[in-house]
Design an enzyme around this catalytic site. Structure first.
Site, short mmCIF file in Angstrom:
data_model
loop_
_atom_site.label_atom_id
_atom_site.label_comp_id
_atom_site.label_asym_id
_atom_site.label_seq_id
_atom_site.Cartn_x
_atom_site.Cartn_y
_atom_site.Cartn_z
N VAL A 11 0.64 -1.20 -0.09
CA VAL A 11 -0.15 -0.06 -0.16
C VAL A 11 0.91 1.38 -0.12
O VAL A 11 0.85 2.07 -0.74
CB VAL A 11 -0.98 0.09 1.32
CG1 VAL A 11 -1.75 1.29 1.31
CG2 VAL A 11 -1.90 -1.05 0.99
N ASP A 30 10.88 4.33 5.85
CA ASP A 30 10.62 2.96 6.37
C ASP A 30 11.98 2.47 7.25
O ASP A 30 13.04 3.15 7.04
CB ASP A 30 10.78 2.09 5.11
CG ASP A 30 10.15 0.72 5.54
OD1 ASP A 30 9.02 0.30 4.97
OD2 ASP A 30 10.62 -0.15 6.21
N THR A 124 -5.02 -0.88 7.60
CA THR A 124 -6.21 -1.21 7.64
C THR A 124 -6.19 -1.50 9.29
O THR A 124 -5.45 -2.37 9.87
CB THR A 124 -6.48 -2.58 7.04
OG1 THR A 124 -6.45 -2.25 5.71
CG2 THR A 124 -7.95 -3.06 7.46
N GLU A 157 -7.54 1.86 1.84
CA GLU A 157 -6.90 1.42 0.31
C GLU A 157 -7.64 -0.02 0.00
O GLU A 157 -7.85 -0.68 0.66
CB GLU A 157 -5.47 1.38 0.47
CG GLU A 157 -5.01 0.98 -0.73
CD GLU A 157 -5.19 2.11 -1.73
OE1 GLU A 157 -4.80 3.16 -1.64
OE2 GLU A 157 -5.48 1.77 -2.99
N LYS A 211 -13.87 -0.65 5.08
CA LYS A 211 -12.67 -1.45 4.45
C LYS A 211 -13.09 -2.92 5.08
O LYS A 211 -12.76 -3.93 4.20
CB LYS A 211 -11.42 -0.98 5.04
CG LYS A 211 -10.40 -1.72 4.99
CD LYS A 211 -9.70 -1.90 3.54
CE LYS A 211 -8.49 -3.04 3.28
NZ LYS A 211 -8.05 -2.77 2.36
N PHE A 256 -15.92 -11.96 -8.82
CA PHE A 256 -15.47 -12.37 -7.65
C PHE A 256 -16.31 -13.91 -7.33
O PHE A 256 -16.54 -14.22 -6.03
CB PHE A 256 -15.69 -11.42 -6.19
CG PHE A 256 -14.26 -11.24 -5.78
CD1 PHE A 256 -13.16 -10.56 -6.56
CD2 PHE A 256 -13.78 -11.57 -4.67
CE1 PHE A 256 -11.98 -10.06 -6.30
CE2 PHE A 256 -12.30 -11.38 -4.08
CZ PHE A 256 -11.60 -10.67 -4.91
N LEU A 257 -16.59 -14.25 -8.05
CA LEU A 257 -17.46 -15.56 -8.02
C LEU A 257 -16.69 -16.78 -8.59
O LEU A 257 -17.23 -17.75 -9.15
CB LEU A 257 -18.84 -15.62 -8.39
CG LEU A 257 -19.83 -14.82 -7.53
CD1 LEU A 257 -21.00 -14.55 -8.10
CD2 LEU A 257 -19.88 -15.16 -6.23
N ALA A 259 -15.04 -20.11 -8.26
CA ALA A 259 -14.93 -21.21 -7.28
C ALA A 259 -13.74 -21.74 -7.49
O ALA A 259 -12.85 -21.90 -8.52
CB ALA A 259 -15.92 -22.14 -7.63
N CYS A 267 -4.79 -10.02 3.32
CA CYS A 267 -5.82 -9.19 3.68
C CYS A 267 -7.21 -9.85 3.96
O CYS A 267 -7.44 -9.84 5.31
CB CYS A 267 -6.11 -8.23 2.76
SG CYS A 267 -4.51 -7.34 2.03
#
Ligand code: UGA
Length: 431
Positions: A11, A30, A124, A157, A211, A256-257, A259, A267
């Protein structure tokens, strides 16, 4: 504008590159020295299509993006985005150490800042975290008051690994959870420069929940269709045909189906587990979400069950596992279905050969001893008694690779009709 991005994971890096490409001067912070050094050399520390070349241009040619370890270097940053991780891989639990550390360091930066600064939480975090943990930490270390001397907003995000650059250039929505109106206005102006997508302004906990609810819904869709797929298989029905029919209903859609072997990654499993735990702590048992996780826990192992049914005992059998990343176009192996499948195969006494186009290095660090890493898909497939396809990389889609082999497909990688002509035996995990 001078902008700072704290945390250079997926992210953080994608956000940094998007903002720098839009003409802002971006400083990534960082604490990982080697990561900072790689970024400053224009080398992307993670695999994400398109990120490498953008990073190279922004660090080397345009010089609009730099990475640092010291927070003193972001005292000029007008907006500071927080993109640090909130989960510990070693304990498998939510871990606020990074975010509290970032908030205290940013607090010290705010203390020295002569004027208004905005802190944006992109990490998140469970609803309530920004209000209850992050803002008090910022106030403590800055000795300043949120909403007066600095602003705070939550900006979750929604990018997907593997297509993160595309998404960051044209997001479907921007969610702004604002502590105060000035914070919301400042962030909305910045977001509008990047894209003209709809912006929803709300309060901080609602933004945090949007989110979690989004990821929980996506995970629910996957476990739902996997359960339907498992049923379809027993009934001799192709679940992919069923989705075509269901998807024509505009209330459902067909996205998003797919199988298959279930969801992995850093995440969906984590966010869902956190939400279930939060509910439990509040005295509410999130039964639906628990079931979503449960269906997912078993799904990848169905590949091994099918292999056992077809081959009998797996003892001394050679099994090729194709795909180690949790999905194609990433080298991320966190919670990847392959990490459930491989130990189970070893447990059953099989010899395991594996191949992944980009995730071999990451997988070598965590897979148990005894796994044979192969140089190519054909190398893994050759001399194997069975092939399990766990990730649908493009290079696995050529049916001719599997001539004469027993193949169990966890991702509808192959065209079942063509596969049946070429393979000795072909079966899908739930078709
Ligand atoms: C997910 C969400 O899709 C993003 O919107 C979100 O921003 C991100 O989590 C996050 O919270 O940071 P990501 O983990 O990159 O993104 O991956 P997805 O594309 O969602 O895939 C997750 C898993 O579900 C993969 O293992 C994939 O193979 C599986 N999947 C996906 C299915 O099994 N079936 C599907 O139909 C779709």
């Amino acid at each position: 504008m001078n902008l700072a991005i704290v945390g250079s994971g997926y992210v953080g890096l994608v956000t940094s590159v998007g903002l720098a490409a839009n003409g802002h001067h971006v400083t990534c912070v960082d604490r990982d020295h080697s990561r900072v050094s790689l970024i400053n050399h224009g080398i992307c520390p993670l695999y994400e299509p398109g990120l490498d070349s953008l990073l190279q241009t922004l660090t080397k040619e345009k010089r609009s993006l730099i990475a640092v370890e010291d927070y003193n270097e972001i005292t000029d940053s007008e907006v500071i985005f927080v993109c640090v991780g909130t989960f510990s891989e070693s304990t498998n639990k939510t871990d606020f150490t990074n975010i509290i550390d970032a908030a205290s360091q940013i607090g010290r930066v705010l203390q020295r800042a002569p004027d208004y600064r905005l802190v944006v939480i992109k990490s998140t975090v469970i609803p309530g975290t920004t209000e209850e943990i992050i803002i008090p930490t910022l106030e403590k270390y800055s000795s300043k008051k949120a909403g007066r001397e600095f602003g705070v907003a939550v900006n979750p995000e929604f990018l997907q690994e593997g297509s993160a650059i595309q998404y960051s250039q044209s997001p479907d929505r921007v969610i702004i959870g604002e502590h105060d109106q000035k914070a919301g206005d400042t962030l909305e102006r910045l977001c509008h420069e990047l894209s003209s997508c709809p912006v929803l302004r709300t309060n901080m906990r609602t933004a945090e929940m949007i989110k979690y609810a989004t990821n929980a819904f996506l995970a629910t869709k996957i476990s739902f269709i996997n359960e339907i797929g498992n049923l379809c298989k027993n009934l001799g029905i192709d679940v992919y045909e069923v989705v075509k029919g269901m998807g024509c209903d505009p209330r459902i859609g067909d996205k998003f189906l797919n199988a298959g072997a279930g969801f992995g990654g850093s995440c969906l499993p984590k966010d869902l587990a956190e939400l279930v735990l939060k509910a439990h702590q509040m005295g509410y048992e999130a039964q639906l979400l628990r079931s979503v996780l449960k269906v997912n826990d078993n799904q990848a192992l169905r590949l091994v069950e099918i292999a056992k049914k077809r081959l009998g005992s797996l003892e001394h059998r050679v099994i090729a596992v194709l795909g180690l990343a949790f999905k194609p176009n990433t080298d991320d192996v966190r919670a990847a279905p392959a990490l459930k499948v491989i130990p189970q195969l070893l447990e059953e006494g099989a010899s395991v050969k594996v191949y992944d186009p980009v995730a071999m290095r990451q997988a070598k660090m965590i897979l148990p001893d005894g796994v044979k890493f192969c140089a190519s898909a054909s190398d893994a497939i050759n001399d194997s008694d069975g092939v399990l396809i766990v990730t649908e990389w493009d290079e696995f889609k050529d049916e001719s690779l599997y001539r004469g082999k027993l193949v169990i497909d966890g991702r509808r990688t192959l065209n079942p009709e063509k596969a049946r002509q070429v393979c000795r035996y072909y079966e899908g995990v739930c078709w």
